[in-house]
Design an enzyme around this catalytic site. Structure first.
Site, short mmCIF file in Angstrom:
data_model
loop_
_atom_site.label_atom_id
_atom_site.label_comp_id
_atom_site.label_asym_id
_atom_site.label_seq_id
_atom_site.Cartn_x
_atom_site.Cartn_y
_atom_site.Cartn_z
N LYS A 1 13.05 46.87 -36.03
CA LYS A 1 12.02 47.69 -35.37
C LYS A 1 11.95 47.31 -33.89
O LYS A 1 11.91 48.18 -33.01
CB LYS A 1 10.67 47.43 -36.07
CG LYS A 1 9.48 48.19 -35.55
CD LYS A 1 8.63 47.38 -34.59
CE LYS A 1 7.99 46.15 -35.23
NZ LYS A 1 7.17 45.40 -34.27
N LYS B 1 7.89 41.46 -23.97
CA LYS B 1 8.23 41.11 -25.36
C LYS B 1 9.62 41.64 -25.72
O LYS B 1 10.37 41.01 -26.46
CB LYS B 1 7.16 41.67 -26.30
CG LYS B 1 7.48 41.56 -27.78
CD LYS B 1 7.44 40.14 -28.32
CE LYS B 1 7.90 40.12 -29.78
NZ LYS B 1 7.65 38.91 -30.49
N THR C 1 3.76 44.24 -31.72
CA THR C 1 4.90 44.57 -30.85
C THR C 1 5.20 46.05 -31.01
O THR C 1 5.63 46.48 -32.09
CB THR C 1 6.14 43.76 -31.24
OG1 THR C 1 5.85 42.38 -31.15
CG2 THR C 1 7.31 44.08 -30.31
P1 NAP Z 1 3.00 41.92 -41.78
O1 NAP Z 1 2.84 40.58 -42.39
O2 NAP Z 1 3.89 42.92 -42.44
O3 NAP Z 1 1.51 42.57 -41.63
C1 NAP Z 1 1.35 43.88 -41.15
C2 NAP Z 1 -0.15 44.18 -41.06
O4 NAP Z 1 -0.31 45.49 -40.49
C3 NAP Z 1 -0.85 44.20 -42.42
O5 NAP Z 1 -2.16 43.72 -42.25
C4 NAP Z 1 -0.85 45.70 -42.74
O6 NAP Z 1 -1.89 46.07 -43.65
C5 NAP Z 1 -1.13 46.27 -41.37
N1 NAP Z 1 -0.72 47.67 -41.25
C6 NAP Z 1 0.55 48.15 -41.22
N2 NAP Z 1 0.53 49.48 -41.07
C7 NAP Z 1 -0.75 49.85 -40.99
C8 NAP Z 1 -1.41 51.10 -40.84
N3 NAP Z 1 -0.72 52.25 -40.70
N4 NAP Z 1 -2.76 51.11 -40.81
C9 NAP Z 1 -3.47 49.97 -40.94
N5 NAP Z 1 -2.90 48.75 -41.10
C10 NAP Z 1 -1.57 48.70 -41.13
O7 NAP Z 1 3.55 41.83 -40.27
P2 NAP Z 1 3.41 40.62 -39.23
O8 NAP Z 1 4.60 39.73 -39.37
O9 NAP Z 1 2.03 40.06 -39.28
O10 NAP Z 1 3.64 41.42 -37.85
C11 NAP Z 1 2.57 42.12 -37.22
C12 NAP Z 1 3.02 42.44 -35.78
O11 NAP Z 1 3.31 41.20 -35.09
C13 NAP Z 1 4.31 43.28 -35.71
O12 NAP Z 1 4.22 44.19 -34.65
C14 NAP Z 1 5.39 42.22 -35.46
O13 NAP Z 1 6.54 42.76 -34.82
C15 NAP Z 1 4.64 41.24 -34.57
N6 NAP Z 1 5.20 39.86 -34.58
C16 NAP Z 1 5.54 39.24 -35.75
C17 NAP Z 1 6.08 37.95 -35.69
C18 NAP Z 1 6.51 37.20 -36.96
O14 NAP Z 1 7.18 36.15 -36.84
N7 NAP Z 1 6.14 37.65 -38.17
C19 NAP Z 1 6.24 37.30 -34.47
C20 NAP Z 1 5.85 37.95 -33.32
C21 NAP Z 1 5.33 39.23 -33.36
P3 NAP Z 1 -1.68 45.93 -45.24
O15 NAP Z 1 -2.08 44.54 -45.59
O16 NAP Z 1 -2.55 46.97 -45.81
O17 NAP Z 1 -0.20 46.20 -45.51
#
Ligand code: NAP
Length: 306
Positions: free
Chosen positions: A240, A172, A97
């Site tokens: 965010k 979104k 997102t």
């Molecule tokens: P998360 O568990 O915090 O995972 C974030 C991922 O992004 C990790 O693999 C992290 O790598 C990687 N990352 C972050 N910064 C980076 C960078 N600069 N370079 C390379 N890799 C990077 O987050 P998440 O919940 O999966 O969310 C991911 C996306 O989906 C976000 O945009 C979020 O808003 C969206 N989303 C989340 C949900 C939810 O319920 N969680 C629902 C809908 C949408 P590392 O392992 O090295 O930290």
């Protein structure tokens, strides 16, 4: 030879996506900034790549799910980024997102080297990522969506083409307004029920199947009553998204009173060190204003920040 799908970003959401792609028989490569997170995918049959560039060079469809706009930019255009490895004719699919404006810029830069792009943000939470039942909002060309459809249908239950590149991200943001304003309504409703001496579980049962019912009320309402603040989606990530919503509304000239108010309420919780809790902890900001605590009997007002 069949399509090879690469997944970059194995966090809460990306790991569920990679698992479902493997379970449904796709040929999968994975890459994650923190390499240790790739180990269980190697054991499950995925090919592990060391950099986004290496992954892009060997994949037809490159699925990205990382945190924020600068993170997607780094994955695409940083040293050893996707753009350095992707062949003309490959397709980048971004399920993060992020900003709609930045999305259009990224797509244009990739188009310059013959790489196609779809924005495919998702809704449905960590539960939806694990089960493969996400709702996916797609921006981009219809022909590119048809190429990506087998991948998207492996991770989601509903795939909706909402417009050209960037439209998925705008949709979104619409989704996030509905999520947080609904969570505010659930919080205020439970606070009044508590102050009015109602049994909260019976109150939810009485109203959830009528016109007031919602996913937030049925799924997060019971968690609020139990004071279970474990995150499906953290307050920090919610903020965010609200920042992206308010930036888009500002540039479009649209006032969003309720969303702006919720952003400030979440800010008080971040200041109190609660940014890692679930977004349903919004109720704690209202408890601090009202002196009333929702949930388990015997809780004191001091308990409201736990
Ligand atoms: P998360 O568990 O915090 O995972 C974030 C991922 O992004 C990790 O693999 C992290 O790598 C990687 N990352 C972050 N910064 C980076 C960078 N600069 N370079 C390379 N890799 C990077 O987050 P998440 O919940 O999966 O969310 C991911 C996306 O989906 C976000 O945009 C979020 O808003 C969206 N989303 C989340 C949900 C939810 O319920 N969680 C629902 C809908 C949408 P590392 O392992 O090295 O930290």
């Amino acid at each position: 030879m069949s399509t090879r799908v690469g997944v970059i970003g194995l966090g809460i959401m990306g790991s569920g996506m990679a698992n479902n792609l493997l379970a449904k028989g796709h040929r999968v490569s994975v890459q994650n900034r923190t390499a240790a997170r790739t180990e269980r995918f190697a054991a499950a049959g995925a090919t592990v790549c060391c950099t986004p560039s290496e992954l892009a060079a060997s994949c037809d469809v490159i699925l990205i799910c990382v945190s924020d706009t600068p993170d997607v930019e780094a994955v695409l255009f940083g040293p050893d980024g996707v753009a350095a490895g992707a062949a003309a004719g490959s397709l980048v699919v971004d399920a993060s997102t992020i900003s709609p404006d930045a999305t259009r810029d990224f797509a244009a830069r990739l188009a310059g080297q013959g790489v196609a792009f779809l924005d495919t943000p998702v809704s449905g939470g960590s539960e939806g990522a694990v089960k493969g039942t996400l709702s996916i909002m797609v921006g981009g060309a219809a022909a590119d969506l048809e190429r990506a459809r087998p991948v998207l249908e492996a991770i989601g239950a509903r795939v909706t083409h909402v417009g050209p590149v960037g439209a998925g991200q705008t949709c979104k943001l619409v989704n996030q307004i509905l999520v947080v304003v609904n969570m505010l309504a659930v919080s205020e409703a439970l606070l009044l029920a508590q102050a009015g001496g109602l049994d909260l579980t019976k109150t939810i049962a009485a109203v959830e199947s009528g016109a007031a019912g919602s996913w937030m009320l049925s799924n997060r309402g019971p968690q609020v009553i139990q004071r279970d603040w474990r995150p499906g989606f953290t307050i920090d990530l919610q903020q965010k998204d609200l920042r992206l919503v308010l930036e888009a509304a500002d540039s479009l000239g649209i006032p969003l009173q309720a969303t702006a108010g919720v952003f400030q309420l979440y800010r008080t919780l971040q200041s109190a060190g609660l940014g890692g809790e679930g977004n349903h902890a919004l109720v704690k900001a209202l408890e601090a204003l009202s002196g009333t605590t929702v949930g388990r009997s015997g809780d004191s007002a001091d308990d409201s920040r736990r």
